[in-house]
Design a protein around this motif. Structure first.
Motif, PDB file in Angstrom:
ATOM      1  N   ARG A  24       0.824  -1.213   0.000  1.00  0.00           N
ATOM      2  CA  ARG A  24       0.000   0.000   0.000  1.00  0.00           C
ATOM      3  C   ARG A  24       0.864   1.272   0.000  1.00  0.00           C
ATOM      4  O   ARG A  24       0.484   2.286  -0.568  1.00  0.00           O
ATOM      5  N   VAL A  25       2.000   1.204   0.679  1.00  0.00           N
ATOM      6  CA  VAL A  25       2.879   2.365   0.797  1.00  0.00           C
ATOM      7  C   VAL A  25       3.901   2.416  -0.335  1.00  0.00           C
ATOM      8  O   VAL A  25       4.566   3.419  -0.540  1.00  0.00           O
ATOM      9  N   ARG A  26       3.994   1.309  -1.067  1.00  0.00           N
ATOM     10  CA  ARG A  26       4.930   1.179  -2.186  1.00  0.00           C
ATOM     11  C   ARG A  26       6.386   1.223  -1.733  1.00  0.00           C
ATOM     12  O   ARG A  26       7.213   1.978  -2.275  1.00  0.00           O
ATOM     13  N   ILE A  27       6.643   0.432  -0.689  1.00  0.00           N
ATOM     14  CA  ILE A  27       8.010   0.230  -0.230  1.00  0.00           C
ATOM     15  C   ILE A  27       8.218  -1.280  -0.096  1.00  0.00           C
ATOM     16  O   ILE A  27       7.250  -2.043  -0.097  1.00  0.00           O
ATOM     17  N   ILE A  47       6.497   8.598   6.074  1.00  0.00           N
ATOM     18  CA  ILE A  47       5.572   8.716   7.212  1.00  0.00           C
ATOM     19  C   ILE A  47       4.204   9.183   6.732  1.00  0.00           C
ATOM     20  O   ILE A  47       3.175   8.661   7.153  1.00  0.00           O
ATOM     21  N   LEU A  48       4.187  10.157   5.821  1.00  0.00           N
ATOM     22  CA  LEU A  48       2.911  10.633   5.277  1.00  0.00           C
ATOM     23  C   LEU A  48       2.202   9.524   4.490  1.00  0.00           C
ATOM     24  O   LEU A  48       0.981   9.362   4.610  1.00  0.00           O
ATOM     25  N   ASN A  49       2.962   8.755   3.724  1.00  0.00           N
ATOM     26  CA  ASN A  49       2.369   7.640   2.979  1.00  0.00           C
ATOM     27  C   ASN A  49       1.835   6.574   3.930  1.00  0.00           C
ATOM     28  O   ASN A  49       0.750   6.018   3.709  1.00  0.00           O
ATOM     29  N   ALA A  58      -0.404  11.542  10.770  1.00  0.00           N
ATOM     30  CA  ALA A  58       1.040  11.308  10.841  1.00  0.00           C
ATOM     31  C   ALA A  58       1.560  11.573  12.243  1.00  0.00           C
ATOM     32  O   ALA A  58       2.485  10.899  12.709  1.00  0.00           O
ATOM     33  N   SER A  59       0.947  12.519  12.945  1.00  0.00           N
ATOM     34  CA  SER A  59       1.394  12.835  14.307  1.00  0.00           C
ATOM     35  C   SER A  59       1.280  11.635  15.233  1.00  0.00           C
ATOM     36  O   SER A  59       2.074  11.481  16.152  1.00  0.00           O
TER      37      SER A  59
END
Length: 119
Positions: A24-27, A47-49, A58-59
């Motif tokens: 989902r994050v593409r990592i 982090i935003l992804n 994100a916080s």
């Protein structure tokens, strides 16, 4: 909690495997595993992804993170922050970071002049 622990907690709450979240994050899955074990610190973009994929702010991924090493702040600066309080020191620093040096010096001179007149 560390960033890695926060990522893992949110991932498990969503019921995602590491492979699902990584996709989902593409990592890569290995990279996500290193984030969760705090071997690597994710970039702000990652982090935003992650926050988008986990549907959380994100916080929440970065809160309660303890600094990794000692804080090297000048002793005088630490003392001044203690004297005025963190909240006020932050406000002052935020307000002054975009002011040009010559303007800041003019403001300081005005404050000094007003202080001297008050005596």
């Amino acid at each position: 909690m560390s960033i890695g622990e926060n990522i893992r907690t949110h991932r498990l709450e969503k019921g995602y495997s590491q492979a699902e979240l990584a996709m989902r994050v593409r990592i890569g899955t290995q990279k996500l595993e290193k984030f969760e074990t705090n071997e690597l610190i994710p970039s702000l973009q990652v982090i935003l992804n992650l926050s988008s994929a986990l549907d959380c702010p994100a916080s929440e991924l970065i809160e309660h993170v303890q600094p990794a090493g000692p804080c090297h702040i000048d002793g005088e600066l630490q003392s001044l922050i203690q004297d005025v309080g963190q909240k006020r020191a932050k406000l002052i620093l935020r307000k002054t970071k975009d002011i040009e040096e010559k303007d800041l010096l003019r403001v300081i001179q005005t404050l000094n002049d007003n202080h001297d007149e008050a005596k």
